[in-house]
Design an enzyme around this catalytic site. Structure first.
Site, mmCIF file in Angstrom:
data_model
loop_
_atom_site.group_PDB
_atom_site.id
_atom_site.type_symbol
_atom_site.label_atom_id
_atom_site.label_comp_id
_atom_site.label_asym_id
_atom_site.label_seq_id
_atom_site.Cartn_x
_atom_site.Cartn_y
_atom_site.Cartn_z
ATOM 1 N N SER A 180 0.907 -1.138 -0.167
ATOM 2 C CA SER A 180 0.020 -0.050 -0.084
ATOM 3 C C SER A 180 0.900 1.341 -0.010
ATOM 4 C CB SER A 180 -1.073 0.065 1.287
ATOM 5 O OG SER A 180 -0.229 0.071 2.441
ATOM 6 N N ASP A 226 8.198 -2.911 -5.356
ATOM 7 C CA ASP A 226 6.937 -2.501 -5.390
ATOM 8 C C ASP A 226 6.663 -1.327 -6.149
ATOM 9 O OD1 ASP A 226 7.219 -4.372 -3.378
ATOM 10 O OD2 ASP A 226 7.022 -2.733 -1.661
HETATM 11 P P1 NG1 Z 1 6.427 -4.974 1.637
HETATM 12 O O1 NG1 Z 1 6.696 -4.346 3.079
HETATM 13 O O2 NG1 Z 1 5.630 -6.032 1.213
HETATM 14 O O3 NG1 Z 1 5.835 -3.853 0.879
HETATM 15 C C1 NG1 Z 1 9.139 -4.732 1.217
HETATM 16 C C2 NG1 Z 1 9.697 -3.783 0.124
HETATM 17 C C3 NG1 Z 1 10.243 -4.505 -1.035
HETATM 18 C C4 NG1 Z 1 10.805 -5.822 -0.761
HETATM 19 C C5 NG1 Z 1 10.053 -6.632 0.114
HETATM 20 C C6 NG1 Z 1 10.729 -7.992 0.644
HETATM 21 C C7 NG1 Z 1 9.127 -1.420 0.555
HETATM 22 C C8 NG1 Z 1 8.251 -0.420 0.018
HETATM 23 N N1 NG1 Z 1 9.020 -2.552 0.045
HETATM 24 O O4 NG1 Z 1 7.786 -4.963 0.895
HETATM 25 O O5 NG1 Z 1 11.007 -3.569 -1.931
HETATM 26 O O6 NG1 Z 1 12.190 -5.528 -0.080
HETATM 27 O O7 NG1 Z 1 9.612 -5.988 1.405
HETATM 28 O O8 NG1 Z 1 10.923 -8.744 -0.662
HETATM 29 O O9 NG1 Z 1 9.845 -1.161 1.619
#
Ligand code: NG1
Length: 532
Positions: A180, A226
């Site tokens: 999100s 993301d």
């Molecule tokens: P989430 O927390 O699921 O949005 C985060 C990081 C990704 C990646 C994943 C682990 C952010 C915005 N997103 O995802 O870039 O490292 O963890 O694979 O920090």
């Protein structure tokens, strides 16, 4: 000069959602326009920007190391309805030389926020440390991040905006690892881009880079998966996203098969806020992989062990094979050569590095003093190298486990992609995809230690309920799981998770809350602007 690949402008919801998604979303889009009108003086929005969340199918905690990942966009998204007032409109001009931004949210707990900025610099745009308006930070960092990419003539134009009014509506559950926050920064950047009339002047790759940089300004040492997934996704495709040597995206269709397969997302409903837990979870892992990189480079005898060339595990791999191009054949051994024959050179290099990490890095938790010896970074150098970007808190650092996870996971991504492009696409392809997902989960739980009891419970239940492969998706420590399931099994599978997890652990949940937490999903389209 218009760029060749701008954020697309769409005119129909069927350019965004599946037929079922259009049916589900039409009401929400109409409602957003009327909510906008209520929130902003009976006026109508000029456009609606949209950025989706994503589910990562495989490739966890390796984007920030520089290895490729394999996510797909989901239909849940952030919408921002926007009205732009310009200097030649009457009534709404801010103080001369200043832009005013008013940002509101359809969810009442996110309070409205107004901020102003100069056109040529954004220093006066401060971030909020606390309170119910803090969510607006995502918009502010996107504004600050994009600002330096906007051409001067756009910022100085007579028709630049004087006031931007934004109403945000999101369906991605916050802090649930469906991205999100990245959808929020991505969508905000697109709003500013379109409001300044610059949509055709900055291409999608630059926009993804802006969104990545912006998100780091909120205090997370984020990778880039993301934001790229949110911007580049297209319906029915997952994305093979590479970060090295530069950001590139290859849409990849998931195999068609008989019987058909699909993915189910199940949220543990354990909230995992990276901004709060970063020092002991996410940001700490980023630092541990950096320490592992320096230690591995030293153990491998790479001469340039202090420069940029060994800063990440990806760069260690590149530097090592540049210095020793024949190492695969000369030092690889049977397992590496098998991988070479099966999946090619990149995969074999990863296997080589996984085995080298296993052999050369000290197992178990290491104290700072031990890491200083292993990396060669001591005292102030250690602080500068590992502790200066983001705060972390830890007594011990686990270099061996993190490094073995990273290389083995990066290899699984290549294997997953290779299976998707194989000729035979029957049930055995899906069985192999499922196995890769399950070994990813085992590695995340045991080596990366980012699972949690609820994730483990849901994954075990899914496996007992017929999932072909299951894993946590996103950062972990809570949030969502993703499961590969035969389409015909979906109703029974959903019912089983509902009985075995949600009704037991959260007996009071309403029907729509369960449907929001547990759903099947097809890869959806990416970020866009809808001209009203
Ligand atoms: P989430 O927390 O699921 O949005 C985060 C990081 C990704 C990646 C994943 C682990 C952010 C915005 N997103 O995802 O870039 O490292 O963890 O694979 O920090």
């Amino acid at each position: 000069m218009p760029v060749s690949d701008p954020v697309p402008l769409v005119s129909s919801l069927s350019d965004i959602y599946s037929p079922a998604g259009v049916a589900k979303s039409a009401l929400r889009w109409d409602r957003l326009a009327s909510q906008f009108s209520k929130a902003f003086n009976q006026s109508q929005p000029d456009f609606i920007a949209r950025a989706p969340g994503r589910v990562n199918l495989i490739g966890e905690h390796i984007d920030y190391v520089g290895f490729s990942v394999f996510p797909a966009a989901i239909e849940k998204d952030i919408l921002m309805a926007v009205k732009v007032h310009r200097s030649d409109d009457d009534g709404h001009s801010a103080a001369e030389g200043e832009l005013e931004v008013v940002i509101k949210n359809t969810t009442p707990r996110f309070e409205a926020h107004t901020f102003t900025s100069g056109y040529l610099e954004t220093d006066q745009v401060g971030l909020l440390d606390q309170g119910d308006q803090r969510w607006a930070n995502y918009f502010k960092v996107a504004f600050k991040g994009l600002h330096s990419h906007l051409p001067a003539e756009v910022l100085e134009s007579r028709s630049r905006p004087t006031r931007i009014e934004v109403l945000v509506d999101g369906t991605i559950p916050p802090e649930s690892s469906l991205s999100s926050s990245a959808a929020m920064t991505t969508c905000s950047s697109i709003v500013i881009l379109q409001a300044f009339g610059a949509r055709e002047r900055i291409d999608r790759t630059e926009m993804a880079e802006v969104a990545i940089e912006s998100e780091r300004l909120v205090g997370v040492n984020s990778g880039g998966m993301d934001q790229s997934a949110s911007i580049f996704s297209i319906p029915h495709h997952a994305l093979y996203i590479s970060f090295y040597p530069k950001l590139s995206v290859q849409p990849t269709r998931l195999p068609t098969s008989q019987p058909e397969h699909t993915f189910v997302i199940a949220n543990t409903l354990v909230v995992s806020d990276k901004k709060v837990t970063g020092p002991v979870n996410y940001n700490l892992r980023v630092v541990e992989t950096r320490m592992a990189a320096r230690a591995l480079a030293k153990a491998l005898g790479i001469e340039s062990n202090r420069g940029e060339e060994t800063k990440t595990l990806r760069l260690v791999l590149e530097t090592f094979f540049r210095e020793k191009p024949a190492a695969l054949e000369e030092e690889g051994g049977a397992e590496v050569l098998d991988t070479l024959r099966g999946y090619g050179e990149e995969a074999a290099r990863l296997r080589f590095m996984e085995l080298a990490s296993d052999r050369l890095l000290e197992k178990g938790g290491m104290t700072r003093e031990q890491v200083e010896v292993a990396t060669g970074f001591r005292g102030k150098d250690f602080d500068q190298e590992f502790l200066s970007s983001f705060p972390i808190r830890a007594e011990k650092f686990k270099l061996h486990a993190r490094s073995v996870h990273v290389f083995s996971e990066a290899l699984r991504v290549i294997q997953f992609k290779s299976l998707c492009s194989e000729e035979s696409k029957g049930p055995s392809t899906y069985a192999s995809l499922g196995e890769l997902m399950s070994s990813s989960q085992a590695s995340l739980r045991e080596l990366y230690e980012c699972s949690c009891p609820e994730l483990d419970e849901l994954i075990q239940l899914a496996s007992d309920s017929g999932a072909i492969g299951s894993r946590l998706t996103g950062a972990g420590w809570g949030g969502c799981t993703v499961h590969l399931v035969r389409k015909s099994d979906v109703p029974e599978f959903l019912a089983s998770l509902r009985r075995g997890y949600y009704e037991k652990r959260f007996p009071g949940l309403r029907e729509e809350e369960i449907n929001d937490a547990l759903f099947d999903t097809e890869p959806a389209g990416g970020a866009c602007v809808y001209q009203v």
